[in-house]
Design an enzyme around this catalytic site. Structure first.
Site, PDB file in Angstrom:
ATOM      1  N   SER A  79       0.827  -1.203   0.000  1.00 58.98           N
ATOM      2  CA  SER A  79       0.000   0.000   0.000  1.00 58.98           C
ATOM      3  C   SER A  79       0.865   1.258   0.000  1.00 58.98           C
ATOM      4  CB  SER A  79      -0.906   0.026   1.234  1.00 58.98           C
ATOM      5  OG  SER A  79      -1.709  -1.126   1.288  1.00 58.98           O
TER       6      SER A  79
HETATM    7  N1  SAH Z   1      -0.030  -5.172   4.085  1.00 53.77           N
HETATM    8  C1  SAH Z   1       0.655  -5.530   2.855  1.00 53.77           C
HETATM    9  C2  SAH Z   1      -0.242  -5.301   1.683  1.00 53.77           C
HETATM   10  C3  SAH Z   1      -0.599  -6.583   1.109  1.00 53.77           C
HETATM   11  S1  SAH Z   1      -1.736  -6.596  -0.246  1.00 53.77           S
HETATM   12  C4  SAH Z   1       1.971  -4.816   2.726  1.00 53.77           C
HETATM   13  O1  SAH Z   1       2.281  -3.935   3.537  1.00 53.77           O
HETATM   14  O2  SAH Z   1       2.736  -5.178   1.826  1.00 53.77           O
HETATM   15  C5  SAH Z   1      -2.936  -7.722   0.430  1.00 53.77           C
HETATM   16  C6  SAH Z   1      -2.428  -9.096   0.749  1.00 53.77           C
HETATM   17  O3  SAH Z   1      -3.541  -9.856   1.228  1.00 53.77           O
HETATM   18  C7  SAH Z   1      -1.868  -9.880  -0.425  1.00 53.77           C
HETATM   19  O4  SAH Z   1      -0.559 -10.280  -0.136  1.00 53.77           O
HETATM   20  C8  SAH Z   1      -2.818 -11.076  -0.565  1.00 53.77           C
HETATM   21  O5  SAH Z   1      -2.160 -12.275  -0.969  1.00 53.77           O
HETATM   22  C9  SAH Z   1      -3.343 -11.193   0.852  1.00 53.77           C
HETATM   23  N2  SAH Z   1      -4.603 -11.913   0.984  1.00 53.77           N
HETATM   24  C10 SAH Z   1      -5.683 -11.918   0.175  1.00 53.77           C
HETATM   25  N3  SAH Z   1      -6.646 -12.720   0.677  1.00 53.77           N
HETATM   26  C11 SAH Z   1      -6.164 -13.230   1.839  1.00 53.77           C
HETATM   27  C12 SAH Z   1      -6.678 -14.118   2.840  1.00 53.77           C
HETATM   28  N4  SAH Z   1      -7.907 -14.663   2.767  1.00 53.77           N
HETATM   29  N5  SAH Z   1      -5.896 -14.412   3.888  1.00 53.77           N
HETATM   30  C13 SAH Z   1      -4.653 -13.900   4.014  1.00 53.77           C
HETATM   31  N6  SAH Z   1      -4.108 -13.057   3.113  1.00 53.77           N
HETATM   32  C14 SAH Z   1      -4.855 -12.722   2.045  1.00 53.77           C
END
Ligand code: SAH
Length: 234
Positions: A79
């Site tokens: 993000s």
């Molecule tokens: N907080 C992260 C942003 C990640 S983007 C950062 O600072 O980099 C959102 C993430 O959620 C992705 O990596 C995706 O794989 C994960 N995601 C999506 N659905 C999910 C689920 N049901 N359980 C765990 N992770 C999930």
């Protein structure tokens, strides 16, 4: 009173006088965060401290402090710094708090949370991302984090209740499992809405129920799981 950051010392090249990225983080905190209304001094300090460039694939590292989200592989994104700071500020973390994060991704947001709270449990569904995040967080010496691979739309009941829950992927609606695992008086922050546009929502749990306050429009990758979106890629 300003709460101190948890006592985490990064390796000297991260934040010491020789860290070439340090002034970029100071500029980021000033021009992208404080100037736009992020006021919590601890959140600003955490954002100045965490070396965001280490959470990106090497070919993206020089873009780490730009005012935008960036690709981290596997079709996922880290993000924008402003979004990370706003979500963190909404959680109103205290040093003793236990936080559940859904969507570890690069691990960047996890590191920011770990500087402000007592402990962070973070769940990611994609193993390759989780392994990279694990290496980075270990290198930084952050020892109050536990990482798990699985469907975070169901939370992580083994260590519930949590004082704060942060979902960093877009939910069609707030997963009931996460509300169940939130402590009374706890705060939950999540992007909620259709896949192409969501609203960031703050929920505070009182009398077993969430009282919601809408914040602003946003766009996240989907939360894929039993209490999220269906996996269309299969
Ligand atoms: N907080 C992260 C942003 C990640 S983007 C950062 O600072 O980099 C959102 C993430 O959620 C992705 O990596 C995706 O794989 C994960 N995601 C999506 N659905 C999910 C689920 N049901 N359980 C765990 N992770 C999930």
């Amino acid at each position: 009173m300003i709460q101190p950051l948890t006592n985490q010392a990064f390796p000297a090249e991260c934040g010491g006088p020789d860290d070439p990225f340090r002034h970029l983080r100071d500029d980021m905190a000033e021009s992208q965060l404080a100037a736009r209304g992020v006021l919590d001094p601890c959140v600003l300090e955490a954002m100045r401290r965490v070396p965001r460039h280490l959470f990106l694939p090497p070919d993206q590292a020089d873009r780490a402090y730009l005012d935008q989200p960036l690709p981290i592989g596997q079709g996922q994104t880290i993000s924008q710094p402003y979004m990370v700071a706003c979500m963190t500020e909404l959680l109103a973390l205290q040093p003793g708090h236990r936080v559940l994060e859904i969507g570890t991704g690069s691990g960047y947001q996890t590191a920011v949370l770990a500087l402000l709270a007592g402990g962070v449990v973070s769940v990611e569904r994609l193993e390759p991302l989780l392994e990279e995040a694990r290496k980075r967080l270990k290198y930084l010496g952050l020892d109050n984090i536990s990482l798990h691979c699985g469907d975070g739309s169901l939370g992580f009941p083994e260590q519930a209740p949590y004082d704060a829950v942060l979902v960093t992927a877009a939910c069609p609606k707030i997963p009931p499992a996460l509300v169940d695992q939130l402590a009374e008086g706890g705060r939950l922050v999540a992007p909620v809405g259709p896949k192409d546009l969501q609203e960031l929502v703050l929920g505070v749990k009182t009398g077993g129920k969430l009282t919601l306050r809408r914040q602003f429009g946003c766009r996240f990758v989907p939360l894929i799981g039993r209490q999220g979106w269906r996996d269309d890629s299969r």
